[in-house]
Design an enzyme around this catalytic site. Structure first.
Site, short mmCIF file in Angstrom:
data_model
loop_
_atom_site.label_atom_id
_atom_site.label_comp_id
_atom_site.label_asym_id
_atom_site.label_seq_id
_atom_site.Cartn_x
_atom_site.Cartn_y
_atom_site.Cartn_z
N TYR A 11 -3.39 -18.52 0.50
CA TYR A 11 -4.48 -18.69 1.47
C TYR A 11 -5.67 -19.45 0.86
O TYR A 11 -6.01 -20.56 1.29
CB TYR A 11 -4.87 -17.29 1.95
CG TYR A 11 -6.17 -17.15 2.71
CD1 TYR A 11 -6.51 -17.99 3.76
CD2 TYR A 11 -7.04 -16.09 2.40
CE1 TYR A 11 -7.69 -17.80 4.47
CE2 TYR A 11 -8.22 -15.89 3.10
CZ TYR A 11 -8.54 -16.75 4.13
OH TYR A 11 -9.71 -16.56 4.81
N GLY A 36 3.21 -17.15 -1.18
CA GLY A 36 2.69 -18.43 -0.68
C GLY A 36 3.71 -19.12 0.20
O GLY A 36 4.84 -18.66 0.35
N ALA A 73 -2.88 -17.48 -8.87
CA ALA A 73 -1.63 -16.73 -8.70
C ALA A 73 -1.79 -15.27 -9.12
O ALA A 73 -2.10 -14.97 -10.27
CB ALA A 73 -0.54 -17.39 -9.54
N TYR A 75 -0.79 -10.89 -7.46
CA TYR A 75 -0.59 -9.99 -6.33
C TYR A 75 -1.96 -9.43 -5.97
O TYR A 75 -2.80 -9.21 -6.84
CB TYR A 75 0.35 -8.85 -6.72
CG TYR A 75 1.79 -9.27 -6.97
CD1 TYR A 75 2.42 -10.17 -6.13
CD2 TYR A 75 2.49 -8.75 -8.05
CE1 TYR A 75 3.74 -10.54 -6.35
CE2 TYR A 75 3.81 -9.11 -8.29
CZ TYR A 75 4.43 -10.01 -7.43
OH TYR A 75 5.72 -10.37 -7.66
N TYR A 140 -5.38 -2.93 -8.70
CA TYR A 140 -5.59 -4.36 -8.42
C TYR A 140 -6.89 -4.85 -9.06
O TYR A 140 -6.91 -5.84 -9.81
CB TYR A 140 -5.60 -4.60 -6.91
CG TYR A 140 -6.23 -5.91 -6.53
CD1 TYR A 140 -5.57 -7.10 -6.78
CD2 TYR A 140 -7.50 -5.95 -5.96
CE1 TYR A 140 -6.18 -8.32 -6.47
CE2 TYR A 140 -8.10 -7.15 -5.65
CZ TYR A 140 -7.44 -8.34 -5.91
OH TYR A 140 -8.04 -9.53 -5.62
N LYS A 144 -7.75 -7.55 -12.40
CA LYS A 144 -8.63 -8.72 -12.38
C LYS A 144 -9.67 -8.61 -13.49
O LYS A 144 -10.00 -9.59 -14.16
CB LYS A 144 -9.32 -8.85 -11.01
CG LYS A 144 -8.35 -9.25 -9.90
CD LYS A 144 -7.98 -10.72 -10.00
CE LYS A 144 -7.06 -11.18 -8.91
NZ LYS A 144 -6.81 -12.62 -8.91
N ASN A 169 -15.88 -11.04 0.36
CA ASN A 169 -14.77 -10.95 1.34
C ASN A 169 -14.42 -12.33 1.91
O ASN A 169 -15.08 -12.81 2.83
CB ASN A 169 -15.15 -9.98 2.45
CG ASN A 169 -15.24 -8.56 1.93
OD1 ASN A 169 -16.06 -8.26 1.07
ND2 ASN A 169 -14.40 -7.69 2.42
N GLY A 283 -11.58 5.24 -0.68
CA GLY A 283 -12.07 4.25 -1.64
C GLY A 283 -12.99 3.19 -1.07
O GLY A 283 -13.44 2.32 -1.80
N ASP A 284 -13.29 3.24 0.23
CA ASP A 284 -14.16 2.21 0.82
C ASP A 284 -15.63 2.49 0.52
O ASP A 284 -16.16 3.54 0.91
CB ASP A 284 -13.99 2.19 2.35
CG ASP A 284 -13.04 1.12 2.82
OD1 ASP A 284 -12.61 0.30 1.99
OD2 ASP A 284 -12.74 1.09 4.02
C1 UD1 Z 1 -10.60 -5.35 0.29
C2 UD1 Z 1 -10.16 -4.75 -1.02
C3 UD1 Z 1 -10.75 -5.56 -2.15
C4 UD1 Z 1 -10.32 -7.01 -2.02
C5 UD1 Z 1 -10.79 -7.51 -0.66
C6 UD1 Z 1 -10.40 -8.94 -0.40
C7 UD1 Z 1 -9.89 -2.36 -0.54
C8 UD1 Z 1 -10.43 -0.99 -0.76
N1 UD1 Z 1 -10.60 -3.36 -1.07
O1 UD1 Z 1 -12.01 -5.26 0.36
O2 UD1 Z 1 -10.31 -5.05 -3.39
O3 UD1 Z 1 -10.89 -7.76 -3.05
O4 UD1 Z 1 -10.23 -6.70 0.36
O5 UD1 Z 1 -9.02 -9.05 -0.17
O6 UD1 Z 1 -8.86 -2.53 0.10
N2 UD1 Z 1 -12.07 -2.24 8.12
C9 UD1 Z 1 -11.91 -1.59 9.34
N3 UD1 Z 1 -10.71 -1.72 9.98
C10 UD1 Z 1 -9.66 -2.44 9.47
C11 UD1 Z 1 -9.84 -3.10 8.23
C12 UD1 Z 1 -11.06 -2.98 7.59
O7 UD1 Z 1 -12.83 -0.93 9.82
O8 UD1 Z 1 -8.59 -2.49 10.10
C13 UD1 Z 1 -13.39 -2.16 7.45
C14 UD1 Z 1 -13.35 -1.57 6.06
O9 UD1 Z 1 -13.48 -0.17 6.09
C15 UD1 Z 1 -14.55 -2.28 5.40
C16 UD1 Z 1 -14.54 -3.66 6.08
O10 UD1 Z 1 -13.83 -3.49 7.29
O11 UD1 Z 1 -15.75 -1.63 5.73
C17 UD1 Z 1 -13.87 -4.75 5.26
O12 UD1 Z 1 -12.57 -4.32 4.89
P1 UD1 Z 1 -11.52 -5.31 4.19
O13 UD1 Z 1 -11.44 -6.58 4.93
O14 UD1 Z 1 -10.25 -4.53 4.02
O15 UD1 Z 1 -12.18 -5.65 2.79
P2 UD1 Z 1 -12.70 -4.68 1.63
O16 UD1 Z 1 -12.28 -3.29 1.83
O17 UD1 Z 1 -14.16 -4.94 1.45
#
Ligand code: UD1
Length: 327
Positions: A11, A36, A73, A75, A140, A144, A169, A283-284
């Site tokens: 991506y 990919g 590259a 996971y 993960y 890194k 993000n 973990g969020d």
């Molecule tokens: C996630 C990864 C992070 C990685 C990043 C980019 C986790 C805990 N962290 O970050 O290590 O570097 O992606 O790939 O997985 N959310 C919802 N509904 C959903 C999906 C997400 O409410 O279906 C919320 C989440 O709770 C968060 C926000 O949206 O508050 C962003 O989530 P997400 O896109 O998964 O990114 P991160 O959790 O920040």
């Protein structure tokens, strides 16, 4: 001379590869195609193979006169890394170490590395600076951080120099609608919002609305993938100009909540986003967004795309590519 792009069929890698080529540089993409897609490489020179195959890496570097590398590259599924840590340590950490070893042997000494803000875990203070203590909450993220540290030791002990870019993000798609993320394999928010708004899923699940944030939903720093790509070009330029090894955040510096993403999507697309609220995802963190002073000062880089650009490009891409590059 040529830029080697590992993971250049993915991506972020494919969009960055195309941008680097557009600056007049030759590139060669190395990708296993496990995650990919060949189509994402377009007509760029391509080698199918693994970063851990040192003989192959050395041969590619010699044949293509490689003098710098962008290393994507890896996971990247957080959940999977907790279920199968060995897979992540083996591929991400051991694979990267073998790559750096091969690069060292053939005298390639400039590396831009794709790192993550995931290493901050739940930051004590936002906006988070590069000096914050790493608090990885997943295998993960730890892989890194281990790769960042490996590069730091190569910098101290060899003439290899690097820029580690800690992405916040990554979101959106190429503005011309030809490159983007495959939503079938993504757990991230924006692809899920797109599925909900297009009726490809019944509703978005909002993970928690009881965080200590203004509207109770999680706050993140969404950075357009094309802005991320320009950050790599700036980092390569910095290393070519003899810049010292450095680690930089790459984000916008602004936090956006899940509810704000939903509202922006409704405004940009003119469609309703059905959603339900569930409990918090393990973990969020409540809030994570970048302090971007370092990258602005060192590279003169700043993002130019808005949240609406992220949503509009994601909407255009996913509408036309429901099966990613297999569409
Ligand atoms: C996630 C990864 C992070 C990685 C990043 C980019 C986790 C805990 N962290 O970050 O290590 O570097 O992606 O790939 O997985 N959310 C919802 N509904 C959903 C999906 C997400 O409410 O279906 C919320 C989440 O709770 C968060 C926000 O949206 O508050 C962003 O989530 P997400 O896109 O998964 O990114 P991160 O959790 O920040």
């Amino acid at each position: 001379m040529t830029t080697l792009i590992t993971g250049g069929a993915g991506y972020i890698g494919s969009i960055t590869s195309r941008l680097i080529r557009s600056t007049g540089r030759a590139v060669v993409v190395l990708d296993t195609l496990e995650n990919g897609h060949r189509k994402a490489v377009g007509d760029a020179p391509f080698v199918q193979g693994d970063i851990a195959d040192t003989e192959l890496v050395e041969r590619v570097c010699r044949e293509h006169q490689v003098d710098e590398v962008v290393h994507f590259a890896a996971y990247k599924a957080v959940g999977e890394s907790m279920e199968n840590p060995a897979k992540y340590f083996q591929n991400n950490v051991t694979g990267s170490q073998k790559l750096f070893d091969a690069l060292s042997r053939v005298g390639v000494n400039r590396v831009v590395f794709s790192s993550t803000a995931g290493i901050y875990g739940t930051p004590e203070v936002v906006p988070v600076t590069e000096q914050a203590e790493p608090r990885c909450e997943s295998v993960y993220a730890e892989t890194k951080l281990m790769i960042e540290k490996t590069l730091q030791w190569y910098s101290r002990t060899t003439n290899m120099r690097h820029v580690s870019l800690r992405y916040f993000n990554a979101a959106g798609a190429a503005t011309d609608g030809t490159l983007g993320e495959d939503w079938r394999f993504s757990q991230n928010l924006i692809p899920h919002v797109m599925k909900a708004v297009m009726g490809a899923s019944p509703a978005l699940t909002v993970f928690g609305n009881d965080f200590p944030t203004p509207d109770g939903t999680g706050v993140r720093d969404y950075i357009h993938v094309e802005d991320l790509a320009t950050a790599h070009v700036a980092a390569l330029e910095y290393l070519r100009n003899n810049g010292d090894s450095v680690t930089c955040n790459v984000g916008t510096g602004f936090g956006t909540s899940v509810m704000e993403i939903i509202h922006a999507t409704e405004r940009v697309t003119g469609k309703n986003v059905p959603y339900t609220v569930a409990g918090r995802r393990a973990g969020d963190p409540a809030e994570c967004y970048a302090d971007t002073q370092r990258i602005q000062q060192l590279f003169g880089w700043s993002p130019t795309r808005s949240l609406d650009d992220i949503i509009a490009s994601a909407f255009a891409w996913h509408s036309s590519h429901p099966l990613g590059h297999d569409s």
